[in-house]
Every structure is written in structure tokens, then in C-alpha cells.
Design a protein around this motif. Sequence first.
Motif, mmCIF file in Angstrom:
data_model
loop_
_atom_site.group_PDB
_atom_site.id
_atom_site.type_symbol
_atom_site.label_atom_id
_atom_site.label_comp_id
_atom_site.label_asym_id
_atom_site.label_seq_id
_atom_site.Cartn_x
_atom_site.Cartn_y
_atom_site.Cartn_z
ATOM 1 N N VAL A 99 25.653 80.636 49.501
ATOM 2 C CA VAL A 99 26.868 81.453 49.406
ATOM 3 C C VAL A 99 27.449 81.532 50.819
ATOM 4 O O VAL A 99 27.238 82.502 51.554
ATOM 5 N N PRO A 100 28.189 80.510 51.248
ATOM 6 C CA PRO A 100 28.595 80.382 52.643
ATOM 7 C C PRO A 100 29.858 81.184 52.983
ATOM 8 O O PRO A 100 30.929 80.635 53.228
ATOM 9 N N PHE A 101 29.695 82.495 53.032
ATOM 10 C CA PHE A 101 30.832 83.375 53.321
ATOM 11 C C PHE A 101 30.411 84.431 54.335
ATOM 12 O O PHE A 101 29.361 85.067 54.180
ATOM 13 N N ASP A 102 31.224 84.618 55.376
ATOM 14 C CA ASP A 102 30.932 85.680 56.358
ATOM 15 C C ASP A 102 32.213 86.389 56.797
ATOM 16 O O ASP A 102 32.344 86.846 57.931
ATOM 17 N N GLY A 103 33.137 86.519 55.855
ATOM 18 C CA GLY A 103 34.421 87.122 56.173
ATOM 19 C C GLY A 103 34.435 88.633 56.198
ATOM 20 O O GLY A 103 35.495 89.234 56.389
ATOM 21 N N ASP B 294 27.069 86.622 54.590
ATOM 22 C CA ASP B 294 26.860 87.997 55.035
ATOM 23 C C ASP B 294 26.515 88.874 53.838
ATOM 24 O O ASP B 294 26.564 88.453 52.686
ATOM 25 N N HIS B 295 26.167 90.133 54.114
ATOM 26 C CA HIS B 295 25.594 90.969 53.071
ATOM 27 C C HIS B 295 26.634 91.458 52.069
ATOM 28 O O HIS B 295 26.269 92.014 51.022
ATOM 29 N N SER B 296 27.901 91.222 52.316
ATOM 30 C CA SER B 296 28.906 91.601 51.327
ATOM 31 C C SER B 296 28.771 90.795 50.050
ATOM 32 O O SER B 296 29.257 91.213 48.988
ATOM 33 N N GLU C 163 38.154 100.218 56.830
ATOM 34 C CA GLU C 163 38.283 99.250 55.743
ATOM 35 C C GLU C 163 37.400 99.699 54.579
ATOM 36 O O GLU C 163 36.277 100.157 54.781
ATOM 37 N N PRO C 164 37.872 99.542 53.346
ATOM 38 C CA PRO C 164 37.148 100.138 52.223
ATOM 39 C C PRO C 164 35.863 99.438 51.837
ATOM 40 O O PRO C 164 35.017 100.020 51.167
ATOM 41 N N SER C 165 35.682 98.178 52.243
ATOM 42 C CA SER C 165 34.514 97.432 51.783
ATOM 43 C C SER C 165 34.145 96.380 52.804
ATOM 44 O O SER C 165 35.003 95.806 53.479
ATOM 45 N N GLY C 166 32.847 96.090 52.883
ATOM 46 C CA GLY C 166 32.372 95.085 53.825
ATOM 47 C C GLY C 166 30.887 94.860 53.658
ATOM 48 O O GLY C 166 30.295 95.234 52.644
ATOM 49 N N HIS C 167 30.262 94.291 54.703
ATOM 50 C CA HIS C 167 28.837 93.986 54.554
ATOM 51 C C HIS C 167 27.946 95.208 54.804
ATOM 52 O O HIS C 167 26.729 95.104 54.647
ATOM 53 N N GLY C 168 28.540 96.344 55.124
ATOM 54 C CA GLY C 168 27.759 97.567 55.293
ATOM 55 C C GLY C 168 28.069 98.640 54.262
ATOM 56 O O GLY C 168 27.622 99.783 54.405
ATOM 57 N N THR C 169 28.822 98.299 53.221
ATOM 58 C CA THR C 169 29.174 99.269 52.174
ATOM 59 C C THR C 169 28.640 98.888 50.800
ATOM 60 O O THR C 169 28.717 99.676 49.862
ATOM 61 N N VAL D 186 20.159 86.944 53.384
ATOM 62 C CA VAL D 186 21.491 86.929 53.986
ATOM 63 C C VAL D 186 21.432 87.164 55.495
ATOM 64 O O VAL D 186 20.394 87.526 56.054
ATOM 65 N N GLU D 187 22.579 86.935 56.120
ATOM 66 C CA GLU D 187 22.851 87.260 57.522
ATOM 67 C C GLU D 187 22.126 86.361 58.526
ATOM 68 O O GLU D 187 21.969 86.726 59.695
#
Length: 306
Positions: free
Chosen positions: A31-35, A113-115, A149-155, A273-274
Motif C-alpha cells: 500500500v504505497p501511500f504516505d500522503g 503510512d498509518h493512515s 486537519e481532520p484526518s491523518g496518520h495519527g487519527t 506500516v511507516e
Amino acid sequence: MGLGQFSYANNSNRFLAVPELAAQPFVVVGVPFDGAVTHRPGARFGPQEIRRASLMLCDGSHPFFGVSPIGHLGDALDMRLPNASPLADVRQQIQAQAAALMAGHHCVFLGGDHSVTLPLLRSARAQHGELALVHFDAHCDTWTDHFGEPSGHGTWAYEAMAEGLVSPQHTVQIGLRSSGERAAREYVQDQGGLIFTARQLRGLDGAGLQPVIAQIRTRLGQRPCYLTLDIDCLDPAFAPGTGTPEPGGLSSSQVLTLLEELAPLNMIGMDCVEVAPAYDHAELTSSAAATLVWTYLCGQVAKVLL
């Protein structure tokens, strides 16, 4: 071991050099995404480096489980994802592709990333019902926003509980140690779940971890369980190649012990991830990630074979 399959003979960068996915019961997919990172980017390159590191593990059985996933595992390569779309759109793509794979296979996802875990949990919830969750991480990932921001890799963990994807009482976090507001840092515990911080686990391994393992097994029972492993649960000495390193973390030995001893849980999927290769040294991080994923797979394959 087949001719040309050893680690330096990289004829194909598939996990353990297994064939591409066909009818195998287990599958690895990237899952190659880190946006959605908040610090250092680069985890989009994690899947390929984890695969590359895994080639060293292709020539034998696991020393604890006595099995190999080879023959039971296919590699579905990487998801095809938009590169510059809004996070919600990317997650829709991840969820749809994950759902198709989960319908016929036991899935291990390489982030990213963890999102990416939130859409993976949405797919798993649709198939298995409300989930138990084992979450290895340096960070709680239960913030309600990311710097506005409402959402990300820490939410994602907060969102997963808010959406009813996972049962808070059957959520376990392992390795937390980052700075943060109390409301986020202890959110899972406040909701009735379990938290084992890195500080609580200092000096514990092998037999010393058995009370922790017993508590987790008792709490989760045989409820369908998803395991998400942020490589930064490890101390940067063991995994420097990550976007948000936190000193004072778990050792590779501790995490391997926990993965081995928690294998009897009713695991229905995993992600790792990460992993951000640009910040790695001597392939320490990708090798650790590959070994942790391999150990998880061997534990699940052993339940089928033995």
C-alpha cells in the motif's frame, strides 16, 4: 530453496520470492501511500524495501513455528493508488482493493503510512464484524485532528473506534511513549481498552512478558482480531528508517516474542506500516519489518498446517 532465490539474486522483488497471487490462502500486498504524514515522508517506498529484505528469509522454516509460508503465500504486488488525490479518495481506493483481497485470502498489507489502516479496518469490519485490535506503535494515533486537519496518520485509531470498526474494550496498544495530551495518549484506556507503554515493558522479555501476553489473550479471546504494526514501535536503534522516530522503544526481541505468543489469537489480517527507507541504515528497518511480517505469517500458517 530454488536456484537463484537467495537474497542477492533478486530476479523478482516479491515477498520471499513467492509467486504472484493466484489461489494461495495468504497474500502480501503493498500500500504505497504516505500522503498523510506529519513529519518525514517516504513510507510509500516501504513495501519494496520490505520485500527486498524478505528474500534473506526464503530458504527455511521459522525457528519457533517450524513452518514456512512459502507454498501458501502469494504476492499481489502493490495497490494502484492515486498520488495526489484527497485522503478520502485514496482511502476509498484502498478499501475497495482490500475488500476484494480479503474476500478470498488472509491478507498482510505493507505500508505506507498509518493512515492506510483505517480503510483496511473498514474492509475487515464489513467481512468479519466488529474487530479486536492489537496496535504496536510509539504513538497513540487517537488524536481528533492533525494540526487542524481532520484526518491523518495519527487519527485513524480514534476514527476506527468512532465508526464502530473496532471494539474499544478489545483494543490493545503496545509500545506507546511519545509526547501528547493526556486525552489522546490514554484514550484507549479511558474507553476500556488496554495500553502497555514502552516504559511499562522496559526490561521485560521472554518469561517476563508472559503476564502481559496472558492478559491480552484473556481480554481478546477468539474475537476476530486485526493486528497493525507501526515499525516505530521499535526503538530507533532497531528501526531508524521511519518518519517519526521516538527513542526509548521496544526491542526487536520483545516484538518477536509478542508476535509469537499472540499467534493463537483469531487473527484475520495484519499491516506493517511507516517503513521509510530513505532514513534507514544498513537495512536495519526493512530487515526488522520483513522478519516481523514473516513471523506473523508463519504463526498463522502453523495454525492451518499443525
